[in-house]
Design a protein around this motif. Structure first.
Motif, short mmCIF file in Angstrom:
data_model
loop_
_atom_site.label_atom_id
_atom_site.label_comp_id
_atom_site.label_asym_id
_atom_site.label_seq_id
_atom_site.Cartn_x
_atom_site.Cartn_y
_atom_site.Cartn_z
N MET B 1 -33.16 -2.09 6.34
CA MET B 1 -32.51 -3.40 6.38
C MET B 1 -33.38 -4.41 5.62
SD MET B 1 -31.41 -5.63 9.74
CE MET B 1 -30.02 -4.66 10.29
N SER B 2 -32.78 -5.11 4.65
CA SER B 2 -33.56 -6.08 3.88
C SER B 2 -33.85 -7.30 4.76
CB SER B 2 -32.79 -6.51 2.64
OG SER B 2 -31.73 -7.37 3.02
N LEU B 3 -34.86 -8.07 4.34
CA LEU B 3 -35.23 -9.26 5.12
C LEU B 3 -34.06 -10.24 5.16
CD1 LEU B 3 -37.32 -10.87 6.69
CD2 LEU B 3 -38.18 -11.77 4.53
N GLU B 4 -33.40 -10.43 4.03
CA GLU B 4 -32.30 -11.41 3.98
C GLU B 4 -31.16 -10.98 4.90
OE1 GLU B 4 -32.81 -14.32 2.73
OE2 GLU B 4 -34.76 -13.50 2.16
N THR B 5 -30.84 -9.68 4.90
CA THR B 5 -29.77 -9.18 5.79
C THR B 5 -30.16 -9.37 7.25
OG1 THR B 5 -29.26 -7.52 4.13
CG2 THR B 5 -28.33 -7.15 6.30
N ALA B 6 -31.42 -9.05 7.58
CA ALA B 6 -31.88 -9.17 8.97
C ALA B 6 -31.86 -10.63 9.42
CB ALA B 6 -33.28 -8.59 9.10
N LEU B 7 -32.28 -11.54 8.53
CA LEU B 7 -32.28 -12.96 8.89
C LEU B 7 -30.85 -13.44 9.16
CD1 LEU B 7 -34.91 -14.38 6.34
CD2 LEU B 7 -35.16 -14.26 8.82
N ARG B 8 -29.92 -13.03 8.29
CA ARG B 8 -28.53 -13.47 8.47
C ARG B 8 -27.92 -12.86 9.74
NH1 ARG B 8 -25.40 -17.18 9.12
NH2 ARG B 8 -23.20 -16.72 8.87
N ALA B 9 -28.21 -11.58 9.99
CA ALA B 9 -27.69 -10.93 11.21
C ALA B 9 -28.22 -11.66 12.45
CB ALA B 9 -28.11 -9.46 11.24
N THR B 10 -29.50 -12.06 12.39
CA THR B 10 -30.09 -12.76 13.54
C THR B 10 -29.44 -14.13 13.72
OG1 THR B 10 -32.16 -11.62 13.06
CG2 THR B 10 -32.29 -13.44 14.60
N GLU B 11 -29.17 -14.80 12.59
CA GLU B 11 -28.48 -16.11 12.68
C GLU B 11 -27.14 -15.98 13.39
OE1 GLU B 11 -30.22 -18.06 8.53
OE2 GLU B 11 -28.08 -17.62 8.71
N VAL B 12 -26.37 -14.97 12.97
CA VAL B 12 -25.02 -14.78 13.56
C VAL B 12 -25.12 -14.47 15.05
CG1 VAL B 12 -23.00 -13.25 13.55
CG2 VAL B 12 -23.94 -14.08 11.39
N LEU B 13 -26.02 -13.52 15.39
CA LEU B 13 -26.15 -13.13 16.81
C LEU B 13 -26.69 -14.28 17.66
CD1 LEU B 13 -27.52 -9.50 16.29
CD2 LEU B 13 -25.27 -10.14 17.17
N LEU B 14 -27.64 -15.04 17.10
CA LEU B 14 -28.21 -16.16 17.85
C LEU B 14 -27.15 -17.25 18.08
CD1 LEU B 14 -30.82 -17.28 19.15
CD2 LEU B 14 -31.25 -18.48 17.00
N ALA B 15 -26.32 -17.47 17.06
CA ALA B 15 -25.23 -18.46 17.23
C ALA B 15 -24.33 -18.04 18.38
CB ALA B 15 -24.43 -18.56 15.93
N LEU B 16 -24.03 -16.74 18.49
CA LEU B 16 -23.18 -16.26 19.59
C LEU B 16 -23.90 -16.42 20.94
CD1 LEU B 16 -21.70 -13.07 17.87
CD2 LEU B 16 -20.55 -15.26 18.28
N VAL B 17 -25.21 -16.17 20.96
CA VAL B 17 -26.00 -16.36 22.19
C VAL B 17 -25.88 -17.81 22.66
CG1 VAL B 17 -28.38 -16.51 23.09
CG2 VAL B 17 -27.68 -14.53 21.75
N PHE B 18 -26.09 -18.75 21.74
CA PHE B 18 -26.06 -20.17 22.11
C PHE B 18 -24.65 -20.62 22.49
CE2 PHE B 18 -30.14 -21.32 19.58
CZ PHE B 18 -30.91 -20.96 20.68
N LEU B 19 -23.63 -20.05 21.84
CA LEU B 19 -22.25 -20.41 22.21
C LEU B 19 -21.94 -19.95 23.64
CD1 LEU B 19 -20.31 -19.69 18.89
CD2 LEU B 19 -20.48 -21.90 20.07
N GLN B 20 -22.38 -18.72 23.96
CA GLN B 20 -22.14 -18.20 25.32
C GLN B 20 -22.86 -19.08 26.36
OE1 GLN B 20 -24.50 -16.44 27.49
NE2 GLN B 20 -22.87 -16.17 29.00
N GLN B 21 -24.12 -19.41 26.08
CA GLN B 21 -24.89 -20.23 27.03
C GLN B 21 -24.27 -21.62 27.15
OE1 GLN B 21 -28.97 -20.32 25.69
NE2 GLN B 21 -29.31 -18.15 26.11
N SER B 22 -23.90 -22.20 26.01
CA SER B 22 -23.34 -23.56 26.02
C SER B 22 -22.04 -23.60 26.81
CB SER B 22 -23.09 -24.05 24.59
OG SER B 22 -24.30 -24.04 23.87
N ALA B 23 -21.21 -22.56 26.64
CA ALA B 23 -19.92 -22.52 27.36
C ALA B 23 -20.17 -22.56 28.87
CB ALA B 23 -19.15 -21.26 26.98
N GLU B 24 -21.20 -21.83 29.34
CA GLU B 24 -21.48 -21.82 30.78
C GLU B 24 -21.83 -23.21 31.30
OE1 GLU B 24 -22.82 -17.21 31.63
OE2 GLU B 24 -24.35 -18.77 31.76
#
Lengths: 133, 227
Positions: B1-24
């Motif tokens: 996995m390239s660094l750029e791909t890993a950074l973008r994947a982390t951005e997407v997953l982190l956004a979902l983490v924060f959306l789930q927490q914020s909804a609660e």
């Protein structure tokens, strides 16, 4: 600045010591104070049973349970050193779940349970059932 | 996995983490909606990939407000992992391409690895964990079991002994998985199932999403180290 640093440093250098030891576990109980002996009730008692479907739903949305876990943290902080923040957080969340009873006076207490039984470790000052303006 | 791909994947997953927490927070407590609506809005921007660096900087600044509001993380270790991911990601995106950027993101990977290994190490040196007594106590009187019925598991010492040793051995062995790509995929799958079990038994749902969001960092680190 010092407070911010004390909040951010444990995030940047976490300890990761999950469940290192199993300490006595707090329960938050509340009661109306109206002259008679208070009838203590557990705040947010857990259900008797959860179905797999309920467990699955809670994977995505579990606001009430996570609030209960936050109150466990507040109770542990009060046991270590009572702070106005933790006391207010518990009071506020008890008030938010009760029907509107403007004249009532309430109190909460913290019971810590372990395999030897339970100990009362904190009892709050009485507080009015309506939140401060 | 390239660094750029890993950074973008982390951005997407982190956004979902924060959306789930914020909804609660937003749907459960009206008083907290004002605090978490900006985090939800910024997470949507992060998900869309529009101007990630300013969005990450804004999320990092906002995280300080949340830490002050609750006098620490609201949900213990899971919120800590979410914020650690945010800070490492922000730093990595701020630094120029090269070893400094890799170091910032690699730090997150090392912390994922340590999160398992240290958890296993502190348990295995405790006689109560080695005998299964600690897990018995968790089910018997701790605040974590999600239903009263689950407390009956405290009366099954042999099962709890087996569960305790399975968890400790898995956590201690986790770093070894870094030496082979297939082993790491298998270890991350087992780890995800472990978090899922914790969510079902103890209601620790936020841990599942927070740790999953950090997994791209360790996949990238392995690629970087093994070539």
């Amino acid at each position: 600045m010092r407070k911010t640093l004390s909040l951010v440093l444990p995030v940047l250098i976490p300890s990761w010591q999950f469940f290192k030891t199993i300490e006595p576990s707090p329960r938050v109980q509340w009661a109306r104070i109206d002259g008679d002996a208070p009838r203590w009730q557990e705040f947010r008692p857990r259900p008797q049973r959860l179905s797999p479907a309920q467990m699955l739903r809670r994977l995505f949305y579990s606001a009430a349970w996570n609030e209960a876990l936050f109150l466990v943290s507040c109770a542990e902080r009060i046991e270590a050193e009572p702070t106005a923040h933790s006391i207010t957080e518990i009071q506020r969340r008890i008030l938010a779940t009760l029907p509107h009873t403007p004249d009532a006076t309430l109190q909460f207490r913290l019971i810590f349970i372990d395999h030897n039984g339970q100990d009362l470790l904190y009892r709050s000052a009485p507080f009015p059932a309506h939140p401060a303006p | 996995m390239s660094l750029e791909t890993a950074l973008r994947a982390t951005e997407v997953l982190l956004a979902l983490v924060f959306l789930q927490q914020s909804a609660e927070h937003i749907f459960h407590r009206r008083g907290e909606a004002l605090l978490f609506a900006p985090r939800a809005a910024l997470s949507l921007l992060l998900l869309s990939g529009i101007a990630p660096l300013p969005v990450l900087l804004a999320l990092s600044a906002h995280s300080l407000l949340v830490l002050h509001r609750f006098s620490g993380p609201y949900n213990g270790g899971s919120d800590r992992m979410g914020l650690l991911t945010l800070y490492c990601l922000t730093l990595a995106q701020t630094l120029p391409p090269g070893s400094a950027r890799e170091g910032a993101f690699g730090y997150l990977a090392v912390q994922v690895l340590l999160s398992y290994f240290i958890s296993g190490q502190v348990k295995v040196i405790n006689p109560d964990w080695r005998s299964g007594r600690a897990l018995q106590d968790v089910f018997a009187f701790s605040a974590y079991p999600v239903s009263e019925d689950l407390r009956s598991l405290a009366a099954r010492p042999r099962l709890l002994w087996l569960m305790s040793w399975s968890v400790m051995l898995f956590e201690l062995a986790f770093p070894v998985a870094l030496f082979h790509p297939t082993a790491l995929i298998a270890a991350l799958a087992v780890a995800a199932l472990f978090h899922l079990a914790n969510a079902c038994l103890f209601g620790l749902n936020r841990f599942v999403w927070a740790w999953l969001a950090a997994y791209p960092s360790i996949l990238w680190l392995q690629d970087r180290l093994l070539g």
